[in-house]
Design a protein around this motif. Structure first.
Motif, PDB file in Angstrom:
ATOM      1  N   ILE A   1      41.513  18.527  51.941  1.00  0.00           N
ATOM      2  CA  ILE A   1      41.132  18.428  50.534  1.00  0.00           C
ATOM      3  C   ILE A   1      42.123  19.389  49.784  1.00  0.00           C
ATOM      4  CG2 ILE A   1      39.559  19.234  48.598  1.00  0.00           C
ATOM      5  CD1 ILE A   1      37.270  18.538  50.761  1.00  0.00           C
ATOM      6  N   ALA A   2      43.163  18.886  48.738  1.00  0.00           N
ATOM      7  CA  ALA A   2      43.883  19.896  48.063  1.00  0.00           C
ATOM      8  C   ALA A   2      42.921  20.730  47.201  1.00  0.00           C
ATOM      9  CB  ALA A   2      44.828  18.910  47.281  1.00  0.00           C
ATOM     10  N   VAL A   3      43.327  21.996  46.916  1.00  0.00           N
ATOM     11  CA  VAL A   3      42.820  22.839  45.788  1.00  0.00           C
ATOM     12  C   VAL A   3      43.550  23.123  44.742  1.00  0.00           C
ATOM     13  CG1 VAL A   3      41.481  25.017  45.649  1.00  0.00           C
ATOM     14  CG2 VAL A   3      41.325  23.609  47.612  1.00  0.00           C
ATOM     15  N   VAL A   4      43.287  23.137  43.692  1.00  0.00           N
ATOM     16  CA  VAL A   4      44.055  23.409  42.508  1.00  0.00           C
ATOM     17  C   VAL A   4      43.065  24.337  41.627  1.00  0.00           C
ATOM     18  CG1 VAL A   4      45.137  22.642  40.262  1.00  0.00           C
ATOM     19  CG2 VAL A   4      45.102  21.309  42.265  1.00  0.00           C
ATOM     20  N   LEU A   5      43.553  25.497  41.445  1.00  0.00           N
ATOM     21  CA  LEU A   5      43.124  26.356  40.431  1.00  0.00           C
ATOM     22  C   LEU A   5      43.272  26.250  38.949  1.00  0.00           C
ATOM     23  CD1 LEU A   5      43.460  29.640  42.786  1.00  0.00           C
ATOM     24  CD2 LEU A   5      41.252  28.613  42.618  1.00  0.00           C
ATOM     25  N   ASN A   6      42.453  26.414  38.181  1.00  0.00           N
ATOM     26  CA  ASN A   6      42.856  26.390  36.431  1.00  0.00           C
ATOM     27  C   ASN A   6      41.905  27.279  35.851  1.00  0.00           C
ATOM     28  OD1 ASN A   6      40.603  23.755  35.067  1.00  0.00           O
ATOM     29  ND2 ASN A   6      39.951  24.723  36.844  1.00  0.00           N
ATOM     30  N   THR A   7      42.446  27.439  34.829  1.00  0.00           N
ATOM     31  CA  THR A   7      42.085  28.378  33.783  1.00  0.00           C
ATOM     32  C   THR A   7      42.427  28.233  32.258  1.00  0.00           C
ATOM     33  OG1 THR A   7      42.232  31.098  33.617  1.00  0.00           O
ATOM     34  CG2 THR A   7      44.087  30.108  34.444  1.00  0.00           C
ATOM     35  N   GLY A   8      41.754  29.027  31.462  1.00  0.00           N
ATOM     36  CA  GLY A   8      42.083  29.072  30.178  1.00  0.00           C
ATOM     37  C   GLY A   8      43.031  30.153  29.858  1.00  0.00           C
ATOM     38  N   PHE A   9      43.564  31.093  30.857  1.00  0.00           N
ATOM     39  CA  PHE A   9      44.462  31.968  30.758  1.00  0.00           C
ATOM     40  C   PHE A   9      46.128  31.578  30.531  1.00  0.00           C
ATOM     41  CE2 PHE A   9      41.729  34.777  33.323  1.00  0.00           C
ATOM     42  CZ  PHE A   9      40.843  35.377  32.290  1.00  0.00           C
ATOM     43  N   SER A  10      46.888  32.159  29.743  1.00  0.00           N
ATOM     44  CA  SER A  10      48.213  31.839  29.853  1.00  0.00           C
ATOM     45  C   SER A  10      48.623  31.962  31.274  1.00  0.00           C
ATOM     46  CB  SER A  10      49.005  32.618  28.757  1.00  0.00           C
ATOM     47  OG  SER A  10      49.163  33.891  29.481  1.00  0.00           O
ATOM     48  N   PRO A  11      49.695  31.144  31.368  1.00  0.00           N
ATOM     49  CA  PRO A  11      50.634  31.420  32.783  1.00  0.00           C
ATOM     50  C   PRO A  11      50.755  32.966  33.296  1.00  0.00           C
ATOM     51  CG  PRO A  11      51.433  29.527  31.577  1.00  0.00           C
ATOM     52  CD  PRO A  11      50.592  30.113  30.722  1.00  0.00           C
ATOM     53  N   ARG A  12      51.315  33.450  32.094  1.00  0.00           N
ATOM     54  CA  ARG A  12      51.750  34.903  32.298  1.00  0.00           C
ATOM     55  C   ARG A  12      50.367  35.727  32.932  1.00  0.00           C
ATOM     56  NH1 ARG A  12      53.641  38.777  27.580  1.00  0.00           N
ATOM     57  NH2 ARG A  12      51.505  38.380  27.077  1.00  0.00           N
ATOM     58  N   THR A  13      49.269  35.911  32.300  1.00  0.00           N
ATOM     59  CA  THR A  13      47.946  36.451  32.492  1.00  0.00           C
ATOM     60  C   THR A  13      47.302  35.664  33.847  1.00  0.00           C
ATOM     61  OG1 THR A  13      47.536  36.753  30.324  1.00  0.00           O
ATOM     62  CG2 THR A  13      45.670  36.954  31.799  1.00  0.00           C
ATOM     63  N   ARG A  14      47.503  34.384  33.862  1.00  0.00           N
ATOM     64  CA  ARG A  14      47.017  33.750  35.382  1.00  0.00           C
ATOM     65  C   ARG A  14      47.887  34.274  36.548  1.00  0.00           C
ATOM     66  NH1 ARG A  14      49.591  28.389  35.441  1.00  0.00           N
ATOM     67  NH2 ARG A  14      51.133  29.479  36.293  1.00  0.00           N
ATOM     68  N   ASP A  15      49.135  34.350  36.471  1.00  0.00           N
ATOM     69  CA  ASP A  15      49.958  34.719  37.578  1.00  0.00           C
ATOM     70  C   ASP A  15      49.753  36.267  38.102  1.00  0.00           C
ATOM     71  OD1 ASP A  15      50.765  32.304  37.640  1.00  0.00           O
ATOM     72  OD2 ASP A  15      52.733  32.683  36.797  1.00  0.00           O
ATOM     73  N   SER A  16      49.392  37.131  36.903  1.00  0.00           N
ATOM     74  CA  SER A  16      49.190  38.555  37.082  1.00  0.00           C
ATOM     75  C   SER A  16      47.997  38.912  37.722  1.00  0.00           C
ATOM     76  CB  SER A  16      49.221  39.627  35.654  1.00  0.00           C
ATOM     77  OG  SER A  16      48.236  39.025  34.816  1.00  0.00           O
ATOM     78  N   LEU A  17      46.943  37.910  37.519  1.00  0.00           N
ATOM     79  CA  LEU A  17      45.629  37.973  38.028  1.00  0.00           C
ATOM     80  C   LEU A  17      45.727  37.524  39.602  1.00  0.00           C
ATOM     81  CD1 LEU A  17      42.618  38.544  38.266  1.00  0.00           C
ATOM     82  CD2 LEU A  17      42.373  35.984  37.135  1.00  0.00           C
ATOM     83  N   LEU A  18      46.393  36.608  39.848  1.00  0.00           N
ATOM     84  CA  LEU A  18      46.659  35.922  41.244  1.00  0.00           C
ATOM     85  C   LEU A  18      47.568  36.909  41.995  1.00  0.00           C
ATOM     86  CD1 LEU A  18      47.423  32.310  40.299  1.00  0.00           C
ATOM     87  CD2 LEU A  18      45.599  33.079  41.522  1.00  0.00           C
ATOM     88  N   ALA A  19      48.451  37.485  41.424  1.00  0.00           N
ATOM     89  CA  ALA A  19      48.931  38.730  42.165  1.00  0.00           C
ATOM     90  C   ALA A  19      48.389  39.581  42.668  1.00  0.00           C
ATOM     91  CB  ALA A  19      50.336  39.040  41.563  1.00  0.00           C
TER      92      ALA A  19
END
Length: 245
Positions: A129-147
């Motif tokens: 099953i492919a998994v995609v994470l999605n969010t209402g954050f901007s890409p910058r905020t999203r990526d800092s969170l993921l990191a």
């Protein structure tokens, strides 16, 4: 495929199903409140943004704005600020303050994985099953969170409203996830989130399954009223739902 059984204490909303999928091939999972817990960091960042735009805590205007913030959790943050201020320059300034404040809270260790979330994502992908994470954050905020979580390579893709066109409750991120992963159809897709806007986006996209979790800010009655097919206590129970579907 046999009908899924809801997790203990829940019941299916079968009447709202968009179809009877032959098998789930794509899972679109929300981040904050669904796979990530932030101990109220989103609200705290909103409070900082409002305060710096002369809407201090304790006032009527502040309380009214925070009510809207809570009611629209899951929506694109810049869209929320546009509604609150009705002025593009103020909205952009507020969004910038929000993102900087949230990044500081992330750096301070406020955000952690929901117990079992990483293992669930890994198990889903291992099962095909492919998994995609999605969010209402901007890409910058999203990526800092993921990191900060060490999740940069955990999912097949990650999406923000800027990547898809429109944020929740519109279906754009779910449909973009479908296109990015090459999943067979929306009927082979499960959408999982903790807010009514997550649920609405999944329903608008025609997802075969739309599952709500109780690890966010909304209650079971609110999520059921939004039309969730299933309500479970945590994303870690998602494999149980899929095994019964």
């Amino acid at each position: 495929m046999t009908s899924p059984t809801a997790a203990p204490g829940t019941a299916p909303r079968a009447a709202h199903r968009a179809g009877s999928p032959d098998g789930i091939r794509l899972a679109v999972l929300d981040m904050a409140g669904t796979t990530v817990t932030d101990a109220g960091a989103v609200e705290d960042a909103f409070v900082q943004a409002l305060s710096q735009l002369d809407v201090p805590e304790g006032g009527v205007a502040h309380d009214r704005m925070m009510e809207h913030v809570r009611a629209t959790m899951g929506e694109s943050k810049i869209s929320v600020f546009r509604h609150l201020f009705g002025d593009e320059s103020k909205a952009e300034r507020a969004n910038d303050i929000f993102e900087r404040a949230y990044a500081e809270l992330v750096a301070a260790g406020r955000c952690k994985p929901i117990p079992g979330a990483r293992e669930t994502i890994e198990a889903l992908r291992a099962s095909g099953i492919a998994v995609v994470l999605n969010t209402g954050f901007s890409p910058r905020t999203r990526d800092s969170l993921l990191a900060s979580l060490g999740w940069l390579d955990l999912a097949d893709a990650v999406l923000s409203p800027a990547d898809a066109g429109r944020g929740r409750p519109y279906p754009d991120m779910v449909l973009t996830a479908l296109l990015r992963t090459g999943a067979p159809s929306v009927h082979h897709t499960v959408v999982v989130g903790d807010t009514p806007y997550d649920i609405e986006a999944g329903l608008r996209a025609g997802a075969g399954l739309v599952v709500a979790v109780l690890t966010g800010a909304h209650t079971e009655p609110q999520l059921r009223a939004a039309g969730a097919h299933y309500v479970i206590d945590s994303v870690r129970r998602l494999p149980d739902v899929l095994r019964g579907s």
